[in-house]
Enzyme design. Structure first.
Site, PDB file in Angstrom:
ATOM      1  N   LYS A  78       0.858  -1.186   0.000  1.00 34.01           N
ATOM      2  CA  LYS A  78       0.000   0.000   0.000  1.00 34.01           C
ATOM      3  C   LYS A  78       0.885   1.223   0.000  1.00 34.01           C
ATOM      4  O   LYS A  78       1.811   1.344   0.818  1.00 34.01           O
ATOM      5  CB  LYS A  78      -0.884  -0.024   1.271  1.00 34.01           C
ATOM      6  CG  LYS A  78      -1.849   1.137   1.369  1.00 34.01           C
ATOM      7  CD  LYS A  78      -3.146   0.842   0.661  1.00 34.01           C
ATOM      8  CE  LYS A  78      -3.971   2.090   0.370  1.00 34.01           C
ATOM      9  NZ  LYS A  78      -3.632   2.763  -0.906  1.00 34.01           N
ATOM     10  N   GLN A  99       7.261   3.880   3.775  1.00 38.59           N
ATOM     11  CA  GLN A  99       5.860   3.451   3.830  1.00 38.59           C
ATOM     12  C   GLN A  99       5.695   2.160   4.639  1.00 38.59           C
ATOM     13  O   GLN A  99       4.684   1.982   5.319  1.00 38.59           O
ATOM     14  CB  GLN A  99       5.370   3.245   2.388  1.00 38.59           C
ATOM     15  CG  GLN A  99       3.873   3.214   2.232  1.00 38.59           C
ATOM     16  CD  GLN A  99       3.245   4.602   2.182  1.00 38.59           C
ATOM     17  OE1 GLN A  99       3.731   5.461   1.468  1.00 38.59           O
ATOM     18  NE2 GLN A  99       2.197   4.811   2.941  1.00 38.59           N
ATOM     19  N   LYS A 114       5.314   1.703  -3.223  1.00 39.71           N
ATOM     20  CA  LYS A 114       5.205   3.065  -3.760  1.00 39.71           C
ATOM     21  C   LYS A 114       5.488   3.000  -5.249  1.00 39.71           C
ATOM     22  O   LYS A 114       6.144   2.065  -5.723  1.00 39.71           O
ATOM     23  CB  LYS A 114       6.234   3.969  -3.076  1.00 39.71           C
ATOM     24  CG  LYS A 114       5.943   5.447  -3.173  1.00 39.71           C
ATOM     25  CD  LYS A 114       4.968   5.934  -2.115  1.00 39.71           C
ATOM     26  CE  LYS A 114       4.552   7.365  -2.392  1.00 39.71           C
ATOM     27  NZ  LYS A 114       3.809   7.952  -1.256  1.00 39.71           N
ATOM     28  N   GLY A 153      -2.774   8.214  -4.319  1.00 35.16           N
ATOM     29  CA  GLY A 153      -2.139   9.419  -4.867  1.00 35.16           C
ATOM     30  C   GLY A 153      -0.888   9.827  -4.104  1.00 35.16           C
ATOM     31  O   GLY A 153      -0.545   9.253  -3.081  1.00 35.16           O
ATOM     32  N   ASP A 154      -0.187  10.798  -4.623  1.00 32.47           N
ATOM     33  CA  ASP A 154       0.957  11.448  -3.965  1.00 32.47           C
ATOM     34  C   ASP A 154       1.174  12.728  -4.774  1.00 32.47           C
ATOM     35  O   ASP A 154       0.232  13.208  -5.436  1.00 32.47           O
ATOM     36  CB  ASP A 154       2.194  10.530  -3.987  1.00 32.47           C
ATOM     37  CG  ASP A 154       3.334  11.046  -3.084  1.00 32.47           C
ATOM     38  OD1 ASP A 154       3.274  10.816  -1.880  1.00 32.47           O
ATOM     39  OD2 ASP A 154       4.271  11.694  -3.598  1.00 32.47           O
TER      40      ASP A 154
HETATM   41  P1  NDP Z   1       0.651  17.805  -4.323  1.00 30.74           P
HETATM   42  O1  NDP Z   1       1.132  17.487  -5.667  1.00 30.74           O
HETATM   43  O2  NDP Z   1      -0.814  17.946  -4.078  1.00 30.74           O
HETATM   44  O3  NDP Z   1       1.352  19.135  -3.780  1.00 30.74           O
HETATM   45  C1  NDP Z   1       2.722  19.255  -3.686  1.00 30.74           C
HETATM   46  C2  NDP Z   1       3.052  20.686  -3.272  1.00 30.74           C
HETATM   47  O4  NDP Z   1       4.432  20.761  -2.957  1.00 30.74           O
HETATM   48  C3  NDP Z   1       2.796  21.705  -4.370  1.00 30.74           C
HETATM   49  O5  NDP Z   1       2.436  22.932  -3.799  1.00 30.74           O
HETATM   50  C4  NDP Z   1       4.175  21.782  -5.041  1.00 30.74           C
HETATM   51  O6  NDP Z   1       4.418  23.009  -5.725  1.00 30.74           O
HETATM   52  C5  NDP Z   1       5.082  21.665  -3.850  1.00 30.74           C
HETATM   53  N1  NDP Z   1       6.379  21.109  -4.281  1.00 30.74           N
HETATM   54  C6  NDP Z   1       6.614  19.905  -4.854  1.00 30.74           C
HETATM   55  N2  NDP Z   1       7.913  19.753  -5.152  1.00 30.74           N
HETATM   56  C7  NDP Z   1       8.505  20.881  -4.727  1.00 30.74           C
HETATM   57  C8  NDP Z   1       9.837  21.339  -4.733  1.00 30.74           C
HETATM   58  N3  NDP Z   1      10.836  20.583  -5.234  1.00 30.74           N
HETATM   59  N4  NDP Z   1      10.079  22.560  -4.188  1.00 30.74           N
HETATM   60  C9  NDP Z   1       9.083  23.308  -3.666  1.00 30.74           C
HETATM   61  N5  NDP Z   1       7.800  22.931  -3.647  1.00 30.74           N
HETATM   62  C10 NDP Z   1       7.519  21.746  -4.168  1.00 30.74           C
HETATM   63  O7  NDP Z   1       1.264  16.654  -3.355  1.00 30.74           O
HETATM   64  P2  NDP Z   1       0.804  16.226  -1.905  1.00 30.74           P
HETATM   65  O8  NDP Z   1       0.304  17.402  -1.154  1.00 30.74           O
HETATM   66  O9  NDP Z   1      -0.052  15.032  -2.042  1.00 30.74           O
HETATM   67  O10 NDP Z   1       2.184  15.724  -1.274  1.00 30.74           O
HETATM   68  C11 NDP Z   1       3.084  16.584  -0.573  1.00 30.74           C
HETATM   69  C12 NDP Z   1       4.001  15.752   0.303  1.00 30.74           C
HETATM   70  O11 NDP Z   1       3.236  14.984   1.240  1.00 30.74           O
HETATM   71  C13 NDP Z   1       4.876  14.731  -0.441  1.00 30.74           C
HETATM   72  O12 NDP Z   1       6.102  14.599   0.242  1.00 30.74           O
HETATM   73  C14 NDP Z   1       4.087  13.437  -0.284  1.00 30.74           C
HETATM   74  O13 NDP Z   1       4.903  12.297  -0.404  1.00 30.74           O
HETATM   75  C15 NDP Z   1       3.577  13.608   1.141  1.00 30.74           C
HETATM   76  N6  NDP Z   1       2.416  12.793   1.488  1.00 30.74           N
HETATM   77  C16 NDP Z   1       1.256  12.876   0.776  1.00 30.74           C
HETATM   78  C17 NDP Z   1       0.164  12.124   1.149  1.00 30.74           C
HETATM   79  C18 NDP Z   1      -1.156  12.270   0.486  1.00 30.74           C
HETATM   80  O14 NDP Z   1      -2.136  11.712   1.022  1.00 30.74           O
HETATM   81  N7  NDP Z   1      -1.300  13.000  -0.610  1.00 30.74           N
HETATM   82  C19 NDP Z   1       0.253  11.133   2.248  1.00 30.74           C
HETATM   83  C20 NDP Z   1       1.489  11.188   2.986  1.00 30.74           C
HETATM   84  C21 NDP Z   1       2.528  11.977   2.579  1.00 30.74           C
HETATM   85  P3  NDP Z   1       4.454  23.023  -7.347  1.00 30.74           P
HETATM   86  O15 NDP Z   1       3.030  22.830  -7.743  1.00 30.74           O
HETATM   87  O16 NDP Z   1       5.022  24.346  -7.682  1.00 30.74           O
HETATM   88  O17 NDP Z   1       5.347  21.868  -7.744  1.00 30.74           O
END
Ligand code: NDP
Length: 434
Positions: A78, A99, A114, A153-154
């Protein structure tokens, strides 16, 4: 290192876990005898595949797809799918490795995996994204299933992409196998609170850390990085709990809104119109500034919640946060703090909530989605949020208890690593040499 050359993020994630489980190995020689460490660091299966697709102009593109099925001792693999140009095997393996222990920590029957692709969704039309998702699933479908491997998703993969992926799975297999993927829309098997779960869960976790120190979010200045799924719902729950989120960001820069981020405007700009961060400042009209090319962690705050990506808080950022009066960190993202940063926080006595624990609400609610799919049921928002809050409280309590037991009181990172590791290692021992 020799076995996995160049996989920098994977090495970092493994080192972080192995450094804190020394005391467990001392107490349990059976782990070393059956080579649990060597086995746990080697994925059960790694799949790498070609993803060909055509853009709106008829040009053909080839991307690379990944699914790392890391450990299935506790349940089906997962973990989410990430679509971002930086994706390569080292990133997918670091995320899959994290994970395993995160899922163990939730106490739910889910293994660790993943996946993702180096596809860049930025600037792509809805149809291009649909075609990419369909091509990706045309290979992935043969490796996944309700009892085998359940993606979600991620970064770059939200409800829209999950819908296209599920649609293609259903079409190829002719099976309405709802629990094959989580993060679905409510009209086709999704669960209430899944969208909000990682952010809400992270806010609940930090709330528990603050309570353990005799304080709360009330009146606190909070900085949240990112403005995607995790960030937006972290901001929403922190505001409900009485905190003031003064800044958030995307990869183009950050905005500062001292009166508190206007969540309706943020959702409009990011979720509806998919604009860059400066649009928030332009639309706001009030005293809001947009800052490009600098670290959001230079802003003084009492609580920092990194919710964007890996290694976004360096040692220097951590020092600036400590100087600015930061007392708690809640990692919404996976591995957002570098090892130097973690050291700075721990030496300064900052309550440090590691991603494995603090962002586990997302996958925990995914497991609840699987449970609802299996029983053809759907729970209310209120009930699901209560379950999420109980799970986060339980994870917080277990991290503290385990850290205490192993002589590292208050060390949430060690508590999370040890508790997650023990659950998985014990299951692996029971299952024999697999
Ligand atoms: P999204 O794609 O919805 O959002 C990611 C955000 O982070 C965007 O605002 C993006 O900006 C920014 N971002 C990504 N890469 C960079 C970078 N290199 N520098 C600066 N900003 C960056 O992803 P999520 O919110 O789903 O995921 C965010 C984090 O949380 C990740 O680490 C993910 O692994 C973790 N996570 C997510 C879960 C989930 O349920 N979705 C569960 C557990 C962990 P821009 O659009 O400009 O790239």
């Amino acid at each position: 290192l020799r076995r996995n050359p160049g996989e920098i993020e994977f090495h970092q994630a493994v080192r972080e876990v192995l450094e804190s489980i020394g005391p467990v190995l001392g107490k349990h020689p059976e782990y070393a005898e059956s080579k649990i460490i060597e086995r746990i660091c080697e994925p059960e299966r790694q799949i790498i595949f070609r993803v060909p697709w055509e853009d709106d102009q008829g040009e053909v593109h080839i991307n690379r797809g990944f699914r790392v099925e890391f450990n299935s001792a506790l349940g089906p693999y997962k973990g989410g799918l990430r679509f971002h140009p930086s994706v390569y095997l080292g990133i997918v393996k670091f995320l899959g490795f994290e994970q395993i222990f995160k899922n163990g920590l939730t106490g739910l029957p889910i293994g660790g995996g993943k996946g993702g692709s180096d596809f860049d969704p930025k600037g792509r039309s809805q149809r291009e994204i649909m075609r990419f998702c369909q091509s990706f699933m045309t290979e992935l479908y043969r490796h996944i299933g309700e009892y085998t491997d359940v993606p979600a998703g991620d970064i770059g993969v939200g409800q829209r992409e999950v819908g296209y992926l599920f649609g293609q799975y259903k079409r190829i297999t002719n099976r309405y196998e709802s629990a094959v993927i989580t993060g679905k829309g409510l009209s086709y098997g999704g669960a209430q609170v899944r969208t909000e779960a990682t952010g809400y869960g992270c806010a609940f976790f930090v709330d528990e850390m603050l309570k353990a120190r005799g304080t709360s979010f009330d009146g606190k200045r909070v900085v949240v990085s990112g403005s995607g799924n995790v960030a937006v719902y972290t901001i929403e729950k922190v505001q409900q709990l009485g905190g003031t989120v003064i800044a958030c960001s995307d990869s183009s820069g950050y905005v500062v809104d001292e009166k508190g981020i206007n969540l309706d405007l943020l959702k409009q700009v990011k979720q509806v119109e998919h604009l860059r961060m400066d649009a928030y400042a332009k639309r706001h009209g009030g005293n809001v500034s947009f800052v490009a090319g600098r670290s959001i962690w230079e802003l003084p705050c009492e609580v920092a919640m990194p919710s964007a990506t890996q290694n976004e808080i360096t040692g220097k950022d951590a020092e600036a946060l400590v100087r600015g009066g930061c007392i708690a960190i809640g990692e919404g993202a996976n591995m957002p703090t570098t090892p130097e940063g973690i050291r700075v926080f721990q030496e300064a006595g900052v309550a440090f909530g590691p991603g494995k624990a603090a962002n586990a609400g997302g996958v925990a609610t995914s497991a609840l989605e699987m449970q609802q799919n299996a029983s053809r049921d759907s729970w209310t928002f209120e009930f699901s949020e209560r379950r999420l809050q109980e799970i986060m409280k339980d994870i917080h309590g277990r991290c503290l208890k385990t850290a205490d037991e192993y002589g590292m009181p208050g060390n949430y990172a060690a508590g999370a690593n040890i508790d997650g590791f023990k659950r998985v290692a014990d299951a692996m021992l029971s299952l024999g040499l697999i």
